[in-house]
Enzyme design. Structure first.
Site, short mmCIF file in Angstrom:
data_model
loop_
_atom_site.label_atom_id
_atom_site.label_comp_id
_atom_site.label_asym_id
_atom_site.label_seq_id
_atom_site.Cartn_x
_atom_site.Cartn_y
_atom_site.Cartn_z
N SER A 41 -43.14 18.80 -19.80
CA SER A 41 -42.90 18.34 -21.16
C SER A 41 -41.66 18.95 -21.82
O SER A 41 -40.55 18.72 -21.38
CB SER A 41 -44.15 18.59 -22.00
OG SER A 41 -44.12 17.83 -23.19
N ASP A 92 -50.65 8.96 -18.94
CA ASP A 92 -49.48 9.28 -19.76
C ASP A 92 -48.57 8.06 -19.76
O ASP A 92 -47.68 7.92 -18.93
CB ASP A 92 -48.74 10.51 -19.22
CG ASP A 92 -47.57 10.94 -20.08
OD1 ASP A 92 -47.27 10.26 -21.08
OD2 ASP A 92 -46.96 11.97 -19.76
N HIS A 119 -50.93 13.36 -20.24
CA HIS A 119 -49.63 14.03 -20.26
C HIS A 119 -49.69 15.42 -19.63
O HIS A 119 -48.82 15.78 -18.85
CB HIS A 119 -49.12 14.10 -21.69
CG HIS A 119 -47.77 14.70 -21.83
ND1 HIS A 119 -46.65 14.14 -21.25
CD2 HIS A 119 -47.35 15.82 -22.46
CE1 HIS A 119 -45.59 14.90 -21.52
NE2 HIS A 119 -45.99 15.92 -22.26
#
Length: 141
Positions: A41, A92, A119
């Site tokens: 991320s 995701d 995610h």
């Protein structure tokens, strides 16, 4: 990571070059030589510029739906020769498809989609995540 969460901001991480230099400094201080860089991320803001500038210092790269992939061109990605495992959860549907669209230009990549994970696939399905990661690590030279 400087500038994120509750950490203090730092002038050096305002630019992509500064973020790459910061990560290089961290790796130097830790005495790491040819590490495998795992980038989930938000860490993509640091890992991607480092990868594109200093890919030869890495044994491998594992992006997990990182942010910032659209900031670079297909040609920039094609120059990177670092073995890469692109990992993401199939739930995701926001960031992962965009990241994959850009990261697929890395010539030495393979993709693993973690079923039933979002995610943060490493939290949702840790056994599947670790199985994929360890399989990738075993194949590195």
């Amino acid at each position: 990571v400087p500038g994120y969460g509750d950490s203090p901001s730092a002038e050096m991480v305002v630019t992509a070059q500064g973020r790459a230099a910061f990560l290089d400094h961290v790796l130097q201080e830790l005495g790491m030589r040819k590490p495998v860089l795992i980038s989930p991320s938000m860490s993509g803001r640091f890992a991607l510029p480092f990868l594109l500038l200093q890919w030869d210092q890495l044994a491998g790269f594992v992006p997990i739906a990182p942010v910032g992939t659209k900031d670079y061109t297909a040609e920039q990605y094609r120059q990177v020769q670092t073995p890469t495992l692109i990992l993401y959860g199939d739930h995701d549907t926001g960031l992962a498809p965009q990241a994959l669209q850009n990261l697929r230009h890395l010539p030495e990549h393979r993709v693993v989609v973690v079923p039933g994970a979002g995610h943060a696939c490493y939290l949702d399905k840790p056994e599947d995540f670790h199985r994929a990661l360890l399989g990738f690590l075993r194949q590195l030279k």
